[in-house]
Design a protein around this motif. Structure first.
Motif, PDB file in Angstrom:
ATOM      1  N   GLY A  37       0.807  -1.217   0.000  1.00  0.00           N
ATOM      2  CA  GLY A  37       0.000   0.000   0.000  1.00  0.00           C
ATOM      3  C   GLY A  37       0.839   1.266   0.000  1.00  0.00           C
ATOM      4  O   GLY A  37       0.621   2.170  -0.814  1.00  0.00           O
ATOM      5  N   THR A 115      -6.637  -3.111   9.733  1.00  0.00           N
ATOM      6  CA  THR A 115      -6.901  -3.390   8.315  1.00  0.00           C
ATOM      7  C   THR A 115      -8.381  -3.661   8.062  1.00  0.00           C
ATOM      8  O   THR A 115      -8.872  -3.398   6.970  1.00  0.00           O
ATOM      9  CB  THR A 115      -6.044  -4.548   7.780  1.00  0.00           C
ATOM     10  OG1 THR A 115      -6.314  -5.747   8.533  1.00  0.00           O
ATOM     11  CG2 THR A 115      -4.562  -4.210   7.829  1.00  0.00           C
ATOM     12  N   HIS A 118     -10.030  -0.555   6.933  1.00  0.00           N
ATOM     13  CA  HIS A 118      -9.595   0.050   5.673  1.00  0.00           C
ATOM     14  C   HIS A 118     -10.625  -0.210   4.579  1.00  0.00           C
ATOM     15  O   HIS A 118     -11.090  -1.336   4.404  1.00  0.00           O
ATOM     16  CB  HIS A 118      -8.243  -0.521   5.238  1.00  0.00           C
ATOM     17  CG  HIS A 118      -7.112  -0.106   6.114  1.00  0.00           C
ATOM     18  ND1 HIS A 118      -5.805  -0.403   5.796  1.00  0.00           N
ATOM     19  CD2 HIS A 118      -7.062   0.576   7.291  1.00  0.00           C
ATOM     20  CE1 HIS A 118      -5.008   0.076   6.727  1.00  0.00           C
ATOM     21  NE2 HIS A 118      -5.749   0.665   7.649  1.00  0.00           N
ATOM     22  N   LYS A 119     -10.939   0.821   3.830  1.00  0.00           N
ATOM     23  CA  LYS A 119     -11.945   0.742   2.775  1.00  0.00           C
ATOM     24  C   LYS A 119     -11.678  -0.380   1.767  1.00  0.00           C
ATOM     25  O   LYS A 119     -12.612  -1.107   1.403  1.00  0.00           O
ATOM     26  CB  LYS A 119     -12.072   2.094   2.089  1.00  0.00           C
ATOM     27  CG  LYS A 119     -13.189   2.162   1.063  1.00  0.00           C
ATOM     28  CD  LYS A 119     -13.424   3.569   0.599  1.00  0.00           C
ATOM     29  CE  LYS A 119     -14.445   3.734  -0.485  1.00  0.00           C
ATOM     30  NZ  LYS A 119     -15.455   2.769  -0.685  1.00  0.00           N
ATOM     31  N   PRO A 120     -10.444  -0.573   1.296  1.00  0.00           N
ATOM     32  CA  PRO A 120     -10.234  -1.657   0.320  1.00  0.00           C
ATOM     33  C   PRO A 120     -10.620  -3.037   0.875  1.00  0.00           C
ATOM     34  O   PRO A 120     -11.168  -3.866   0.151  1.00  0.00           O
ATOM     35  CB  PRO A 120      -8.740  -1.593   0.017  1.00  0.00           C
ATOM     36  CG  PRO A 120      -8.339  -0.203   0.357  1.00  0.00           C
ATOM     37  CD  PRO A 120      -9.230   0.208   1.500  1.00  0.00           C
ATOM     38  N   TYR A 121     -10.353  -3.250   2.159  1.00  0.00           N
ATOM     39  CA  TYR A 121     -10.734  -4.524   2.776  1.00  0.00           C
ATOM     40  C   TYR A 121     -12.254  -4.600   2.927  1.00  0.00           C
ATOM     41  O   TYR A 121     -12.882  -5.585   2.540  1.00  0.00           O
ATOM     42  CB  TYR A 121     -10.050  -4.709   4.133  1.00  0.00           C
ATOM     43  CG  TYR A 121     -10.528  -5.966   4.824  1.00  0.00           C
ATOM     44  CD1 TYR A 121     -10.041  -7.208   4.462  1.00  0.00           C
ATOM     45  CD2 TYR A 121     -11.514  -5.906   5.811  1.00  0.00           C
ATOM     46  CE1 TYR A 121     -10.511  -8.366   5.071  1.00  0.00           C
ATOM     47  CE2 TYR A 121     -11.993  -7.055   6.424  1.00  0.00           C
ATOM     48  CZ  TYR A 121     -11.483  -8.283   6.045  1.00  0.00           C
ATOM     49  OH  TYR A 121     -11.956  -9.422   6.629  1.00  0.00           O
ATOM     50  N   ASP A 123     -14.626  -3.096   1.351  1.00  0.00           N
ATOM     51  CA  ASP A 123     -15.325  -3.179   0.066  1.00  0.00           C
ATOM     52  C   ASP A 123     -15.167  -4.526  -0.638  1.00  0.00           C
ATOM     53  O   ASP A 123     -15.953  -4.853  -1.522  1.00  0.00           O
ATOM     54  CB  ASP A 123     -14.834  -2.071  -0.883  1.00  0.00           C
ATOM     55  CG  ASP A 123     -15.298  -0.691  -0.455  1.00  0.00           C
ATOM     56  OD1 ASP A 123     -16.125  -0.586   0.475  1.00  0.00           O
ATOM     57  OD2 ASP A 123     -14.816   0.291  -1.054  1.00  0.00           O
ATOM     58  N   GLU A 137      -7.397   0.193  -5.660  1.00  0.00           N
ATOM     59  CA  GLU A 137      -8.116   0.562  -4.437  1.00  0.00           C
ATOM     60  C   GLU A 137      -7.155   0.699  -3.257  1.00  0.00           C
ATOM     61  O   GLU A 137      -7.320   1.581  -2.408  1.00  0.00           O
ATOM     62  CB  GLU A 137      -9.208  -0.464  -4.124  1.00  0.00           C
ATOM     63  CG  GLU A 137     -10.342  -0.451  -5.130  1.00  0.00           C
ATOM     64  CD  GLU A 137     -11.443  -1.444  -4.807  1.00  0.00           C
ATOM     65  OE1 GLU A 137     -11.600  -1.812  -3.614  1.00  0.00           O
ATOM     66  OE2 GLU A 137     -12.148  -1.852  -5.752  1.00  0.00           O
ATOM     67  N   ILE A 138      -6.168  -0.188  -3.208  1.00  0.00           N
ATOM     68  CA  ILE A 138      -5.154  -0.103  -2.144  1.00  0.00           C
ATOM     69  C   ILE A 138      -4.385   1.212  -2.298  1.00  0.00           C
ATOM     70  O   ILE A 138      -4.189   1.946  -1.334  1.00  0.00           O
ATOM     71  CB  ILE A 138      -4.201  -1.317  -2.192  1.00  0.00           C
ATOM     72  CG1 ILE A 138      -4.965  -2.610  -1.896  1.00  0.00           C
ATOM     73  CG2 ILE A 138      -3.046  -1.132  -1.207  1.00  0.00           C
ATOM     74  CD1 ILE A 138      -4.168  -3.882  -2.141  1.00  0.00           C
ATOM     75  N   PHE A 141      -6.479   4.237  -1.244  1.00  0.00           N
ATOM     76  CA  PHE A 141      -6.609   4.323   0.210  1.00  0.00           C
ATOM     77  C   PHE A 141      -5.340   4.902   0.836  1.00  0.00           C
ATOM     78  O   PHE A 141      -5.404   5.803   1.676  1.00  0.00           O
ATOM     79  CB  PHE A 141      -6.915   2.946   0.820  1.00  0.00           C
ATOM     80  CG  PHE A 141      -6.930   2.964   2.319  1.00  0.00           C
ATOM     81  CD1 PHE A 141      -8.036   3.435   3.007  1.00  0.00           C
ATOM     82  CD2 PHE A 141      -5.823   2.547   3.047  1.00  0.00           C
ATOM     83  CE1 PHE A 141      -8.043   3.489   4.400  1.00  0.00           C
ATOM     84  CE2 PHE A 141      -5.820   2.595   4.436  1.00  0.00           C
ATOM     85  CZ  PHE A 141      -6.931   3.064   5.105  1.00  0.00           C
ATOM     86  N   GLU A 144      -4.868   8.533   0.228  1.00  0.00           N
ATOM     87  CA  GLU A 144      -5.711   9.299   1.157  1.00  0.00           C
ATOM     88  C   GLU A 144      -5.042   9.398   2.533  1.00  0.00           C
ATOM     89  O   GLU A 144      -5.109  10.442   3.185  1.00  0.00           O
ATOM     90  CB  GLU A 144      -7.093   8.648   1.277  1.00  0.00           C
ATOM     91  CG  GLU A 144      -8.059   9.392   2.156  1.00  0.00           C
ATOM     92  CD  GLU A 144      -8.401  10.793   1.665  1.00  0.00           C
ATOM     93  OE1 GLU A 144      -8.656  11.663   2.521  1.00  0.00           O
ATOM     94  OE2 GLU A 144      -8.403  11.032   0.440  1.00  0.00           O
ATOM     95  N   GLN A 145      -4.377   8.338   2.959  1.00  0.00           N
ATOM     96  CA  GLN A 145      -3.667   8.367   4.241  1.00  0.00           C
ATOM     97  C   GLN A 145      -2.555   9.408   4.215  1.00  0.00           C
ATOM     98  O   GLN A 145      -2.333  10.115   5.200  1.00  0.00           O
ATOM     99  CB  GLN A 145      -3.080   6.980   4.564  1.00  0.00           C
ATOM    100  CG  GLN A 145      -4.114   5.895   4.759  1.00  0.00           C
ATOM    101  CD  GLN A 145      -5.081   6.230   5.870  1.00  0.00           C
ATOM    102  OE1 GLN A 145      -4.679   6.413   7.016  1.00  0.00           O
ATOM    103  NE2 GLN A 145      -6.345   6.346   5.538  1.00  0.00           N
TER     104      GLN A 145
END
Length: 159
Positions: A37, A115, A118-121, A123, A137-138, A141, A144-145
């Motif tokens: 990531g 984790t 986290h949105k990727p997980y 979703d 997606e990773i 995310f 964004e961090q």
């Protein structure tokens, strides 16, 4: 590069820093996820070409899971390094040392909990089937961090 090469380098770092036998397969999976990531976000390039899947206990690189599954919940033995030859670029080795430093001291259950948020997980996890977490997606995310941390730093500096 393959994820198993990154995993073995994390073991190499654990042994080099005399961190003890502290990396279980569960923890290794989360370290790989964070490494991929952050690498995607910072360089726009994948660190390794293996896919990351959304499993019950968080993101998993199946090939690495299968390699170390014999250890169960125990720490991965340093004997896995018997045939390891460090062949990473200085830049990659430095990046992995940073990721190791950031994640190796965090207990595996805490990494799992993080984790799972986290949105990727979120979703891509399904109780019915295993899904790949798309690298885009990773990357999004972790990008964004970076933005959130940069905002925090600016606020902390009064900017």
């Amino acid at each position: 590069m393959k994820a198993i090469d990154v995993a073995r380098h994390f073991l190499f770092l654990a042994r080099s820093f005399d961190a003890g036998d502290t990396i279980s397969n569960l923890k290794m999976q989360k370290m790989l996820y964070y490494a991929q990531g952050w690498h995607l976000a910072l360089t726009s390039k994948e660190l390794f070409d293996d896919e990351i899947e959304a499993w019950q206990y968080g993101p998993v690189v199946k090939s690495v899971y299968d390699e170390f599954r014999k250890y169960g919940k125990n720490s991965i033995d340093f004997s896995e390094l018997d045939s390891y030859k460090q062949s990473l670029s200085d830049e990659t080795a430095e990046f992995l040392a940073f990721i190791f430093d950031e994640t190796s001291r965090i207990p595996a259950p805490v990494l799992v909990k993080r984790t799972h948020q986290h949105k990727p997980y979120i979703d891509n996890y399904s109780e019915i089937k295993t899904n790949i977490i798309p690298k885009n997606e990773i990357k999004a995310f972790f990008n964004e961090q970076i933005l959130q941390r940069s905002d925090e730093v600016r606020k902390g500096l009064g900017l």
